[in-house]
Enzyme design. Structure first.
Site, PDB file in Angstrom:
ATOM      1  N   LYS A 244      43.301  55.503  39.602  1.00 33.16           N
ATOM      2  CA  LYS A 244      44.122  54.850  38.748  1.00 33.16           C
ATOM      3  C   LYS A 244      44.850  55.895  37.628  1.00 33.16           C
ATOM      4  O   LYS A 244      44.354  57.047  37.522  1.00 33.16           O
ATOM      5  CB  LYS A 244      43.394  53.922  38.024  1.00 33.16           C
ATOM      6  CG  LYS A 244      44.016  53.181  36.878  1.00 33.16           C
ATOM      7  CD  LYS A 244      43.081  52.120  36.270  1.00 33.16           C
ATOM      8  CE  LYS A 244      43.757  50.909  35.470  1.00 33.16           C
ATOM      9  NZ  LYS A 244      42.671  49.877  34.849  1.00 33.16           N
ATOM     10  N   GLU A 331      34.296  34.973  33.347  1.00 33.94           N
ATOM     11  CA  GLU A 331      34.150  34.086  32.120  1.00 33.94           C
ATOM     12  C   GLU A 331      33.102  32.897  32.418  1.00 33.94           C
ATOM     13  O   GLU A 331      32.522  32.760  31.368  1.00 33.94           O
ATOM     14  CB  GLU A 331      35.647  33.581  31.945  1.00 33.94           C
ATOM     15  CG  GLU A 331      36.586  34.756  31.491  1.00 33.94           C
ATOM     16  CD  GLU A 331      37.305  35.217  32.393  1.00 33.94           C
ATOM     17  OE1 GLU A 331      38.244  36.393  32.273  1.00 33.94           O
ATOM     18  OE2 GLU A 331      37.172  35.036  33.697  1.00 33.94           O
ATOM     19  N   ARG A 359      39.204  29.173  31.568  1.00 35.23           N
ATOM     20  CA  ARG A 359      38.623  29.434  33.103  1.00 35.23           C
ATOM     21  C   ARG A 359      37.153  29.134  32.821  1.00 35.23           C
ATOM     22  O   ARG A 359      36.609  28.660  33.985  1.00 35.23           O
ATOM     23  CB  ARG A 359      38.826  30.812  33.508  1.00 35.23           C
ATOM     24  CG  ARG A 359      40.141  31.368  33.533  1.00 35.23           C
ATOM     25  CD  ARG A 359      40.263  32.870  34.055  1.00 35.23           C
ATOM     26  NE  ARG A 359      40.628  32.364  35.616  1.00 35.23           N
ATOM     27  CZ  ARG A 359      40.588  33.427  36.242  1.00 35.23           C
ATOM     28  NH1 ARG A 359      40.346  34.649  36.322  1.00 35.23           N
ATOM     29  NH2 ARG A 359      41.064  33.334  37.713  1.00 35.23           N
TER      30      ARG A 359
END
Length: 626
Positions: A244, A331, A359
């Site tokens: 990354k 979540e 969600r």
């Protein structure tokens, strides 16, 4: 060379030697462009070679490349003819995520994690049923997104689907926002370290073919693995190792991953280009308040779904590392885990972006509220957020949470109220509590001039010259603009009272009593009008038998376009000018109430508010007198 790439077909004629300088040019473009507009820089710097290899092996858009958590699709945009990044994440510019309106190369617009594998499974099923065996389906998913439950539901189905040729590309950089957590992260690390003598992977044990690990910055190796996966005829996992932020020193060297998503920065130094004296953010205020609360209450713990720093939990974690739990991009698990923590005698604070709480609605309803669990949810980025587009506006919570029995929802109007209401929330041990606040800087505190029941009165003036009186109910951050509107209306002779209900659910009984004293009630909320606070107040007013018109100014039930927050608020009628104009229009059309009579110069209504109007125990007034 980049300017000559107008479609993926242009890549297929390039030699392997030409791809090296093209990769460098793409990285240079990303750093310069995204530093000027803000956006997701680190994830895209890490997928340059991977994206080139994907578009050289597969034939997009006939072959569909699906990007999970689509913030890593900037390179994909560049290679599919979208190279004007001057208005990235701004009105009339490129979206920060895949967008079907922009290109046929974008089939899905997912910007919530862990969904691409399910899309891919459904798409492959459709192609098989339609006899389209020559079309490939590729899903690119990060190791962070693999911590989400939906990804494993899809893998469970794909593992039993020998006849569905789906190429599952795992972009493994060991991070989501920060290092990926959990058993999967440890397993992927073992695969990275195992070399050719490794044990079978978890994917192979599930029945999926597995290729890798592959160097995600070696285009030749990537192309070879992707061609083999395409030829396999069934679901195949291609495990790619990427870095990354690759190619940009400031991003590579940053342990806190501050270059995952950036604002405007100085590309040379990597430092934010924020003007001196910028206000504290709402997130920073919450971070400070929670840390203080942690000092005061040992039972307070915190949960995050892979967003420790973005939600402001890092300060609490620094002080109390054993009292913070990062569950990954999960979540649903976070919410039910919090219910378990509450059952064990703790008070969990679940910090999440408002858009992501959607969600886990079932878990809030059935696992927390049904069990009367004392869990506090802190919703960052509530209301209109703008730049991240339609999926990230946190505009649904005020509506969807209205139906949850027992749940209490606060919308702090300023920094002082955020601290006060956070403390009130954690005092509740027998029901879920919610605090919501927007993205961006906190303005000056908005002081109360009076208190009626549980309501804060922020502004009050009497009508003059025979004008009517309006009650403006300001929900949360809309308080400051409502006070400004009231001052403007007063200049027209309109009598205005502005109140902050503080707790937007349940509504205080005093609010219904106060509505009876006015000719018009206007609720202003940074949430969807359908089923929101205004709708709840209108229902309470109607149940009380009051003949007072209630108008709700809020967000329409629509997916808002990419634009700045202020632009969108103006467009949907939540600016001071728009609200002033609308209230004057409504008052002009208000007919006289035949039940009101003059008594000593005062209007009197004998209507009694219903006893059930306030669940907070406040009793209705015997007589409403204005």
């Amino acid at each position: 060379m980049l300017a000559d790439i107008r479609s993926p077909r242009d890549l297929k004629d390039l030699t392997p030697e030409q791809l090296v300088p093209l990769s460098a040019e793409i990285r240079s473009f990303l750093v310069e462009a995204v530093s000027r507009t803000g956006g997701h820089l680190g994830p895209n710097l890490g997928v340059v070679e991977l994206t080139l290899a994907l578009h050289r092996v597969f034939d997009s858009p006939r072959d569909h490349i699906l990007w999970d958590t689509g913030h890593q699709a900037y390179v994909h945009k560049l290679l599919t003819g979208r190279q004007d990044f001057s208005r990235l994440r701004r009105r009339d510019g490129l979206s920060g995520y895949p967008s079907r309106a922009e290109s046929a190369h974008d089939l899905i617009e997912n910007s919530h994690a862990s969904t691409a594998l399910s899309y891919a499974d459904g798409l492959a099923r459709a192609y098989r049923l339609r006899g389209q065996s020559d079309r490939a389906v590729v899903a690119v998913i990060g190791d962070g997104a693999l911590t989400g439950g939906m990804a494993w539901e899809a893998l469970n189905n794909l593992a039993a689907a020998r006849d569905r040729p789906v190429v599952i590309v795992i972009n493994d950089n060991g991070r989501s926002y920060t290092p990926t957590v959990g058993g999967l992260a440890e397993h992927l690390a073992a695969l990275r370290a195992g070399g050719e003598r490794r044990a079978p992977s978890l994917f192979e044990n599930l029945g999926l073919a597995y290729l890798g690990p592959v160097d995600g910055h070696d285009i030749a190796a990537l192309e070879a693995a992707l061609r083999a996966a395409r030829a396999a005829g069934g679901p195949v996992v291609v495990h790619c190792l990427t870095h990354k932020g690759r190619g940009y020193r400031h991003a590579e060297d940053d342990p806190l991953d501050r270059f995952h998503g950036i604002g405007v920065i100085d590309a040379a130094t990597g430092r934010p280009a924020t003007a001196a004296g910028a206000p504290r953010t709402w997130t920073a205020v919450f971070a400070e308040e929670l840390a203080r609360l942690g000092d005061e209450r040992a039972e307070v713990v915190a949960l995050t779904a892979a967003m420790l720093h973005p939600t402001g939990l890092d300060r609490f974690a620094h002080a109390y590392p054993d009292r913070v739990f990062d569950v990954g991009i999960a979540e649903q698990h976070a919410v039910t885990c919090a219910a378990g923590l509450a059952a064990g005698g703790l008070h969990p604070v679940v910090a999440v972006y408002a858009t992501f709480l959607n969600r886990a609605f079932d878990q809030v309803l059935m696992d927390v509220a049904l069990h009367r669990a004392g869990v506090t949810f802190v919703l960052d980025r509530a209301g209109v957020t703008g730049e991240d587009g339609p999926s990230h506006n946190g505009m649904w919570d005020l509506s969807v949470l209205q139906v949850v029995p027992g749940l209490r929802l606060a919308a702090p109007r300023d920094a002082a109220q955020l601290g006060a209401q956070l403390r009130e929330a954690v005092e509740v041990t027998d029901a879920p509590t919610v605090l919501r606040f927007p993205k961006g800087g906190v303005g000056p505190d908005v002081p109360a001039v009076d208190r009626i029941g549980g309501l804060d009165v922020l502004y009050r003036n009497a009508a003059s010259g025979g004008h009517r009186e309006a009650l403006v109910v300001a929900v949360g951050v809309m308080a400051a603009v409502c006070v400004k509107v009231a001052e403007r209306l007063a200049a027209h002779g309109v009598g205005v009272t502005v109140v902050d209900p503080r707790w937007a659910k349940p509504l205080d009984a005093a609010l219904v009593s106060l509505a009876a004293r006015h000719d018009l009630v206007v609720t202003v909320e940074d949430g969807v009008r359908a089923g929101g606070v205004g709708a709840a107040l209108a229902q309470a007013v109607g149940d009380a038998g009051l003949d007072v018109p209630c108008h709700n100014a809020g967000i329409p039930a629509a997916f808002l376009p990419v634009a700045g927050r202020s632009e969108l608020l103006e467009e949907i009628g939540l600016s001071a000018t728009a609200l002033e104009r609308e209230i004057l229009r409504l008052l002009a059309h208000r007919t006289a109430d035949p039940r009101r009579t003059a008594e000593n110069g005062l209007a009197v209504s004998r209507i009694r508010p219903p006893a059930v109007a306030g669940v907070n125990g406040l009793k209705p007034e015997r007589e409403v007198r204005a």
